[in-house]
Scaffold this motif. Structure first.
Motif, short mmCIF file in Angstrom:
data_model
loop_
_atom_site.label_atom_id
_atom_site.label_comp_id
_atom_site.label_asym_id
_atom_site.label_seq_id
_atom_site.Cartn_x
_atom_site.Cartn_y
_atom_site.Cartn_z
N LEU A 66 83.46 81.63 110.08
CA LEU A 66 84.73 82.29 109.80
C LEU A 66 85.54 81.50 108.78
CD1 LEU A 66 85.75 83.30 113.44
CD2 LEU A 66 84.92 84.83 111.65
N LEU A 67 85.56 80.18 108.94
CA LEU A 67 86.35 79.35 108.02
C LEU A 67 85.87 79.51 106.59
CD1 LEU A 67 88.49 77.16 107.47
CD2 LEU A 67 86.72 75.44 108.00
N ARG A 68 84.58 79.51 106.38
CA ARG A 68 84.05 79.57 105.01
C ARG A 68 84.41 80.88 104.32
NH1 ARG A 68 78.48 76.75 107.03
NH2 ARG A 68 79.23 74.59 106.85
N ALA A 69 84.66 81.91 105.12
CA ALA A 69 85.06 83.19 104.53
C ALA A 69 86.50 83.16 104.02
CB ALA A 69 84.91 84.31 105.57
N THR A 70 87.25 82.10 104.36
CA THR A 70 88.65 82.01 103.92
C THR A 70 88.81 81.14 102.69
OG1 THR A 70 89.20 80.05 105.26
CG2 THR A 70 89.33 82.22 106.34
N TRP A 75 74.49 77.17 98.15
CA TRP A 75 75.51 76.25 97.64
C TRP A 75 76.85 76.75 98.14
CZ3 TRP A 75 74.76 71.67 95.17
CH2 TRP A 75 73.45 71.39 94.73
N LEU A 76 77.44 76.00 99.07
CA LEU A 76 78.71 76.42 99.67
C LEU A 76 79.87 76.20 98.71
CD1 LEU A 76 78.10 74.95 103.22
CD2 LEU A 76 77.71 77.29 102.43
N SER A 77 79.68 75.30 97.79
CA SER A 77 80.63 75.05 96.70
C SER A 77 79.85 74.39 95.58
CB SER A 77 81.78 74.14 97.17
OG SER A 77 81.29 72.87 97.53
N ASP A 78 80.51 74.03 94.53
CA ASP A 78 79.81 73.42 93.41
C ASP A 78 79.13 72.10 93.79
OD1 ASP A 78 80.56 75.48 91.80
OD2 ASP A 78 82.29 74.43 90.94
N ASP A 79 79.63 71.46 94.84
CA ASP A 79 79.09 70.15 95.17
C ASP A 79 78.58 70.05 96.61
OD1 ASP A 79 81.49 70.30 96.48
OD2 ASP A 79 82.27 68.37 95.80
N GLN A 80 78.41 71.19 97.28
CA GLN A 80 77.95 71.13 98.68
C GLN A 80 76.82 72.13 98.91
OE1 GLN A 80 80.58 72.34 102.06
NE2 GLN A 80 80.39 70.18 102.64
N MET A 81 75.71 71.62 99.46
CA MET A 81 74.51 72.45 99.63
C MET A 81 74.09 72.46 101.09
SD MET A 81 71.47 69.86 98.41
CE MET A 81 72.34 69.04 97.06
N THR A 82 73.33 73.50 101.45
CA THR A 82 72.70 73.54 102.76
C THR A 82 71.40 74.35 102.64
OG1 THR A 82 73.01 74.06 105.11
CG2 THR A 82 73.90 75.64 103.52
N PHE A 83 70.50 74.10 103.56
CA PHE A 83 69.27 74.89 103.68
C PHE A 83 68.75 74.69 105.10
CE2 PHE A 83 68.08 70.79 101.70
CZ PHE A 83 67.14 70.31 102.59
N GLU A 106 65.09 72.96 114.77
CA GLU A 106 65.68 73.63 113.61
C GLU A 106 66.59 72.64 112.90
OE1 GLU A 106 68.39 77.58 112.56
OE2 GLU A 106 67.89 77.09 114.64
N THR A 107 66.34 72.40 111.61
CA THR A 107 67.01 71.34 110.86
C THR A 107 67.78 71.95 109.69
OG1 THR A 107 65.27 69.78 111.49
CG2 THR A 107 66.64 69.18 109.61
N ARG A 108 69.10 71.68 109.66
CA ARG A 108 69.96 72.25 108.62
C ARG A 108 70.81 71.14 107.99
NH1 ARG A 108 70.62 77.83 108.71
NH2 ARG A 108 69.61 78.89 110.45
N PRO A 109 70.36 70.57 106.89
CA PRO A 109 71.20 69.58 106.22
C PRO A 109 72.46 70.25 105.62
CG PRO A 109 68.91 69.45 105.50
CD PRO A 109 69.05 70.71 106.25
N LEU A 110 73.56 69.56 105.68
CA LEU A 110 74.77 69.94 104.95
C LEU A 110 75.19 68.70 104.18
CD1 LEU A 110 77.64 72.24 105.93
CD2 LEU A 110 78.12 70.12 104.73
N LEU A 111 75.02 68.74 102.86
CA LEU A 111 75.15 67.54 102.05
C LEU A 111 76.09 67.79 100.88
CD1 LEU A 111 71.34 66.68 102.04
CD2 LEU A 111 73.11 65.49 103.35
N THR A 112 76.88 66.77 100.59
CA THR A 112 77.82 66.83 99.47
C THR A 112 77.33 65.93 98.34
OG1 THR A 112 79.69 67.26 100.94
CG2 THR A 112 80.20 66.41 98.75
#
Length: 796
Positions: free
Chosen positions: A789-793, A485-493, A501-507
């Motif tokens: 890098l961005l997510r670390a900020t 969970w990248l934030s309370d409302d954003q997930m990835t796996f 290779e499939t990586r959803p990024l969903l809000t």
């Protein structure tokens, strides 16, 4: 932690770094990794140009001369002439028994290799083990700081699977003989042992038939292989321990047959040469005896040229429209109690199988030929995946896997490397307990061609953290990995699918989700809704241990819609080594970081020792695009960019009306390997810097790349303006320049553990989202380490 970082721009534009090799495979530059490797002592056997080779127990013909030539190329030496009757050879090869020179499906490929102070000893039961062992030895020869040497080592080796193949498609785009032979050299180096030669398809018939000469006269555009040439390929392959299995596709993919002999088809002609790609309508008429006379004659000619026990009849993607629209065929089906088109194709295959038996050949075909009416001697090649292959194995039929090994699709080597032949179970991931909290979501992912990909996924919060599974429509349930969970409302796996290779990024917004599925490097928009309950799924088909013996191995496939000879090696190498390792090495050899290090080593070795041309071909394409100017700017630009993954390029061509045989394959995208190893390194450096802000070496490595990209912009723009074939990448050049500046800023920010407010964070993310769009069939893959890098900020 890195101890040293060295930079060098190779001809391919790869940025390399030195870092410690990982377990379990070890630190020797070997690929595929052998079954057992022991280092009994430190040290190495120094060799010089007096090196000699002796073979006893069998006559390997010109093999010794080839090996000496390759050693000369690897070392730069002029080897001294080797006298006859060497008594104390540097390399002593002992073969236990002499066997026929033509490899067989059950050929013994085991060997034992020992390197010590007294020399090199290679022992094998047969010539084929000796051939495999010498490839291992050639990979071990290293030019060190003081001399050329072979490390002391003891290797005992044998393949995990007996069928380790490569399909080359010479039908859609003709492949000259010299290019075929070079790929056979590469196959031998990778210990692949089956050359699956796709000789006919809708767009061309490449097999010179004496009995039906109009096939090559009318349906090949003059590009075909004579019978003498095909026999030469068989001889060349056999000398390298490689079987040749020809494929003549029947009853579908038959447009070329229709041009030459329309009377064999299920609908009247005349027919013209087919130039477009896809699943087409012409299909042989299974009710005509002339069809079987044709098949008998062709099989007879094939059997006289290709000695292998197997013959591939294709059998895939049969469009049954002509069958359904032909009253005579429909009457025949009623009279013979054939319920549907699948039963009619099974009838055709039974007749064809008897013809093969007459010529002492066994049938190989794609998934569609699988039918209980056919004998267990047939072999199923699966493009439909592990579930289809699992059913084959459970029902006592032999099978090989190609799903996940399609090298004509740009995909990351790690994706192919994770693709195991044996179907895997869920290990209880979808078994819910009272302590678990589950949420399920439907999704729909439109594609550029064809129906949307649909299904659902479920994420489960349990005592041990998050786990989950995904249900694609029409397919079995799969476990997902790396839930975050990248934030309370954003997930990835992540999950490996037939697409890559499939990586959803969903809000999440209320009861809806939106975002994208990242397929390899390419984003596909997706949306969905929350489900009230966990949906029922289909469990994967997992054969038991005894049934798994029916799984003989697999084949990489290189279909040629998007491939012509001048870029053949770029598409195939070095990724085919990763597939070869999955087919040869033990199942538990799985460390992808270690694989990439060895893949980098074998990439360079294969160009020198084997003569593969992945780097040469790229430079030739860049030289053409540079129009007489230096290619350096394109080499540097290529570090940031990859061809769009999955079937994105094919589907874009389809949308533009360019999905055909004469579409020029001359774009910047055509000169690019599937994966930028510079971006691969950037991902690693970004991850290390995020986990340790004091990792100055990773920070410096990132800065070095971004600075070089910035400096390259004027030269790259000048080239893009000088050749119309590069004009479409001008926006790509401009965006790489902006990303380089952004990369420098984010690197410094992460290094000092700085943060961004929500507004600026959103602004940078929007820039990255824009840069991630597919442009002229390429993707700026450098977006993804920048996102790390961005997510670390982000302010927590």
């Amino acid at each position: 932690m890195l101890k040293t970082v060295r930079y060098s721009l190779l001809t391919t534009g790869l940025l390399l770094s030195g870092y410690t090799l990982a377990s379990p495979a070890g630190d020797l530059p070997l690929m595929p990794w052998p079954a057992q490797v022991e280092r009994p002592a430190q040290g190495a056997l120094a060799i010089d140009n007096r090196l000699t080779i002796r073979v006893t127990g069998d006559d390997l013909g010109p093999a010794v001369g080839r090996w000496r030539e390759r050693i000369a190329r690897q070392t730069g030496w002029v080897l001294m002439p080797q006298a006859a009757g060497v008594t104390s050879p540097t390399i002593d090869i002992a073969i236990a028994r002499s066997v026929a020179a033509i490899p067989r499906p059950d050929s013994d490929e085991s060997y034992r290799l020992t390197v010590s102070a007294s020399g090199v000893k290679l022992t094998a039961n047969t010539r084929f083990g000796a051939l495999r062992g010498m490839e291992t030895l050639l990979q071990l020869i290293q030019n060190g700081p003081e001399n050329t040497a072979i490390p002391y080592v003891s290797i005992t080796d044998a393949p995990r699977f007996p069928w380790r193949g490569l399909l080359l498609d010479s039908a859609r785009h003709f492949m000259p003989l010299e290019d075929i032979k070079r790929q056979l050299d590469g196959m031998a180096a990778a210990k692949l042992n089956v050359f699956h030669w796709h000789l006919t398809d809708d767009q061309g018939w490449r097999f010179a038939s004496n009995r039906y000469p109009k096939l090559q006269q009318l349906a090949s555009d003059g590009q075909f292989y004579t019978q003498a040439q095909m026999k030469e390929v068989v001889r060349y392959a056999a000398e390298r321990g490689i079987r040749v299995v020809p494929e003549i596709d029947m009853p579908g993919h038959a447009s070329a047959i229709a041009v030459a002999y329309p009377e064999l088809m299920s609908a009247p002609g005349p027919y013209e040469m087919e130039r477009h790609w896809g699943v087409l309508k012409p299909v042989l008429d299974p009710t005509k005896e002339a069809t079987y006379a044709f098949a008998d004659a062709i099989v007879g000619e094939l059997a006289a040229i290709f000695p292998d026990a197997y013959l591939h009849i294709g059998g895939d993607e049969v469009d049954d429209t002509q069958w359904k629209n032909n009253p005579a065929i429909q009457r025949f089906m009623q009279q013979n109690a054939l319920a549907d088109s699948h039963a009619l194709q099974a009838y055709f295959n039974r007749r064809l199988e008897r013809i093969l038996e007459k010529y002492h050949r066994q049938m190989v075909g794609w998934d569609e030929i699988y039918h209980p009416d056919l004998p267990k001697s047939i072999l199923i090649q699966s493009w439909q995946g592990q579930d289809a292959l699992g059913e084959v194995a459970k029902n006592g039929y032999k099978g090989i896997l190609s799903t996940g090994f399609y090298l004509d699709q740009p995909q990351y080597a790690a994706y192919h490397y994770r693709n195991d032949i044996v179907p895997q179970g869920l290990n209880g991931v979808d078994t819910l307990s009272d302590a678990d909290s589950a949420q399920s979501w439907s999704f729909s992912m439109p594609r550029l061609k064809g129906s949307p990909v649909e299904g659902s996924f479920t994420l489960v919060k349990g005592e041990d953290g998050w786990r989950g599974f995904i249900d694609f429509k029409g397919k079995s349930r799969r476990a997902v990995q790396n839930i975050e969970w990248l934030s309370d409302d954003q997930m990835t796996f992540s999950v490996d699918t037939w697409m890559g290779e499939t990586r959803p990024l969903l809000t999440v917004s209320n009861d809806s989700i939106s975002g994208y599925f990242l397929i390899g490097n390419t984003r596909y928009p997706a949306s969905g809704k929350r489900l009230e309950a966990v949906p029922a799924g289909t469990p994967p088909v997992v054969p038991d241990a005894e049934q798994q013996k029916n799984l003989l191995g697999g084949e990489a496939a290189l279909w040629a819609e998007n491939i012509v000879a001048p870029v053949l090696d770029i598409r195939l190498w070095p990724r085919a080594f990763a597939v070869a390792e999955r087919l040869w090495s033990a199942q538990d050899v799985q460390d992808t970081d270690n694989m990439y290090q060895r893949l980098q080593a074998v990439d360079g070795w294969s160009t020198v020792s084997v003569g593969l041309q992945q780097h040469t071909q790229q430079l030739q394409q860049f030289a053409r695009l540079a129009s007489g100017s230096s290619t350096l700017a394109l080499q540097i630009l290529a570090q940031a960019v990859e061809p769009a993954h999955y079937y994105t390029r094919q589907h874009l061509k389809f949308q533009a009306g360019n999905y055909h045989q004469f579409e020029p394959l001359n774009r910047f995208a055509d000169a690019l390997p599937a994966e930028s190893m510079t971006v691969h390194s950037l991902n690693r450096w970004a991850e290390r810097l995020v986990s340790d802000a004091e990792d100055t070496e990773s920070a410096d490595a990132l800065r070095h790349v971004f600075t070089r990209w910035q400096s390259n912009t004027p030269d790259a723009l000048a080239l893009a303006g000088a050749n119309y074939q590069l004009a479409a990448i001008k926006p790509v050049v401009a965006q790489v320049d902006k990303l380089a500046a952004l990369g420098l800023r984010l690197t410094d920010l992460v290094a000092r553990q700085g943060t961004l407010d929500d507004k600026e964070y959103a602004s940078i993310q929007a820039q990255l989202d824009e840069a991630a769009k597919t442009q002229d069939e390429v993707v700026i893959a450098a977006v993804y380490p920048l996102e790390t890098l961005l997510r670390a900020t982000r302010i927590e």
